[in-house]
Design a protein around this motif. Structure first.
Motif, PDB file in Angstrom:
ATOM      1  N   ALA A 238      33.577  28.948  43.560  1.00 31.22           N
ATOM      2  CA  ALA A 238      32.003  28.677  43.399  1.00 31.22           C
ATOM      3  C   ALA A 238      31.411  28.772  44.723  1.00 31.22           C
ATOM      4  CB  ALA A 238      31.912  27.139  43.026  1.00 31.22           C
ATOM      5  N   ASN A 239      31.968  29.185  45.587  1.00 34.29           N
ATOM      6  CA  ASN A 239      31.304  29.517  46.983  1.00 34.29           C
ATOM      7  C   ASN A 239      30.881  30.905  46.857  1.00 34.29           C
ATOM      8  OD1 ASN A 239      32.312  27.150  48.164  1.00 34.29           O
ATOM      9  ND2 ASN A 239      34.282  28.370  48.952  1.00 34.29           N
ATOM     10  N   ARG A 240      29.498  30.875  47.810  1.00 34.79           N
ATOM     11  CA  ARG A 240      28.938  32.311  48.042  1.00 34.79           C
ATOM     12  C   ARG A 240      29.795  33.372  48.343  1.00 34.79           C
ATOM     13  NH1 ARG A 240      23.694  33.642  49.752  1.00 34.79           N
ATOM     14  NH2 ARG A 240      23.111  31.519  49.989  1.00 34.79           N
ATOM     15  N   ASP A 241      29.766  34.566  47.904  1.00 35.71           N
ATOM     16  CA  ASP A 241      30.622  35.730  47.971  1.00 35.71           C
ATOM     17  C   ASP A 241      31.976  35.343  47.309  1.00 35.71           C
ATOM     18  OD1 ASP A 241      31.633  38.158  48.851  1.00 35.71           O
ATOM     19  OD2 ASP A 241      32.173  37.423  50.713  1.00 35.71           O
ATOM     20  N   ARG A 242      32.369  34.499  46.604  1.00 36.65           N
ATOM     21  CA  ARG A 242      33.371  34.384  45.743  1.00 36.65           C
ATOM     22  C   ARG A 242      33.335  34.726  44.419  1.00 36.65           C
ATOM     23  NH1 ARG A 242      34.741  34.616  50.179  1.00 36.65           N
ATOM     24  NH2 ARG A 242      36.634  33.594  51.152  1.00 36.65           N
TER      25      ARG A 242
END
Length: 386
Positions: A238-242
């Motif tokens: 759910a992270n940015r860039d994942r």
């Protein structure tokens, strides 16, 4: 031959476009004999459904210039030679660095990506629009159920079915798809009102609730040594860039498996090998779209964030971020538990301390361990100078 090429006609918003596929006979999956041209034609066959789920999102391209058994790399910057009809947007990464990323606005762009030896499409969970902050506010939850060795696909289906209930308890609607490997991805559309970190916290709250309901089957442990044989709920996706493989995206694995949307009614009968580049076009042509309604009613993340706040009040704080992230507020130590230094009565800095393998007493006891560390090390043999 270098001059060998095939022109494919691809439907477009203003009429058909022609996309050149060079080296069409290049074999991408040797075990299945699937070529570059076969993959391009696969995208044409599933194009409407693929575009409904990937369209208008920034994508990272997972590329294999010589096929799935050779070199691979991820293209975050658009490859050279992007067609004039394609679009890019500037996205910001966790480091604060920004650069352009390709957007799949029409199927011809995806087919051109196959020309550039793309196997798997990894879209961001954001949709390009004129709304302020659109690229910073996800519009879908993505929960990755990752089985550890020893678990079956049936175990993952059980976890996914229970996860559906957790998500529905929040007033959201859940949609499952196979990962194309051993896992299952569960998606839910949300209104794009929260930044990535908030969405991550909502996913962690959902993961913890699933762990409570299936404590013997599911884990949120970030470190592999703590997971055992359970199914890991990968909250860091759910992270940015994942990103994770898109729906209908092929995977670089034997047999050319596809990450396939399913209905909940059909999921119990699914096996991980059912969906491939060779089988999916016929399934799309003969079966109703199981995700046809996914965009109809985005839900509110507020209830999941209320669970996060509840867990914080109960002493459950932040979880580990990926190693390439900057150190985040409240994050636990970024060292695996078996290598963590413990500052307690058994830690003797003057004697070199210790790296405890686990919270139990080491073989031979603590005194034996201290003696080993304090003993002079034997001299290393000199290299032969002759």
């Amino acid at each position: 031959m270098a001059a060998d090429a095939t022109m494919l006609e691809v439907p477009g918003p203003d009429g058909p476009r022609e996309v050149r596929i060079s080296s069409p006979g290049r074999v991408l999956w040797p075990d299945a004999g699937i070529t570059k041209l076969d993959l391009a034609r696969y995208l044409l066959a599933v194009g409407d459904r693929f575009m409904a789920l990937v369209g208008h999102r920034p994508v990272t391209l997972q590329r294999f210039p010589t096929g799935v058994g050779g070199e691979e790399f991820y293209s975050k910057n658009p490859p050279k030679g992007v067609p004039a009809f394609s679009r890019t947007v500037t996205v910001t990464y966790p480091s604060g660095r920004s650069h352009p990323q390709l957007v799949i606005d029409e199927l011809a762009t995806a087919v051109w990506a196959v020309q550039m030896n793309t196997i798997t499409f990894h879209p961001w969970p954001v949709t390009v629009s004129d709304s302020p902050g659109a690229l910073d506010n996800p519009d879908e939850l993505r929960i990755d159920l990752d089985p550890q060795p020893g678990r079956t696909f049936g175990d993952v289906i059980e976890a996914a079915t229970t996860l559906r209930g957790v998500i529905e308890d929040l007033g959201l609607v859940a949609y499952p798809k196979t990962s194309g490997n051993r896992g299952i991805h569960v998606y839910s559309r949300i209104t794009p009102e929260h930044e990535f970190l908030d969405v991550r916290h909502g996913v962690i709250a959902i993961a913890r609730e699933l762990e409570r309901r299936l404590p013997d089957l599911v884990t949120t442990a970030w470190w592999k040594e703590e997971r055992g044989d359970k199914i890991f709920v990968d909250f860091n996706q759910a992270n940015r860039d994942r990103t994770i493989a898109s729906a209908y995206s092929p995977r670089p694995l034997p047999g050319a498996p596809v990450s396939m949307p399913c209905s909940w009614d059909h999921l119990p009968d699914v096996t991980s090998g059912d969906f491939t580049v060779l089988t999916v076009p016929d399934l799309v042509a003969t079966h109703a779209d199981p995700w046809a309604t996914i965009n109809d009613a985005p839900g509110d993340l507020g209830s999941a964030l209320a669970w996060w706040d509840r867990d914080l009040a109960d002493g459950l704080g932040e979880l580990n971020f990926p190693p390439d992230y900057p150190k985040m507020p409240g994050e636990p130590p970024r060292v695996q538990p078996s290598k963590q230094r413990y500052d307690d009565e058994d830690y003797h800095k003057s004697e070199g301390g210790y790296l405890r393998d686990n919270p139990e007493e080491p073989p031979g006891g603590w005194e034996s361990a201290r003696q080993r560390r304090s003993s002079p090390r034997p001299a290393k043999p000199k290299k032969d100078e002759g």
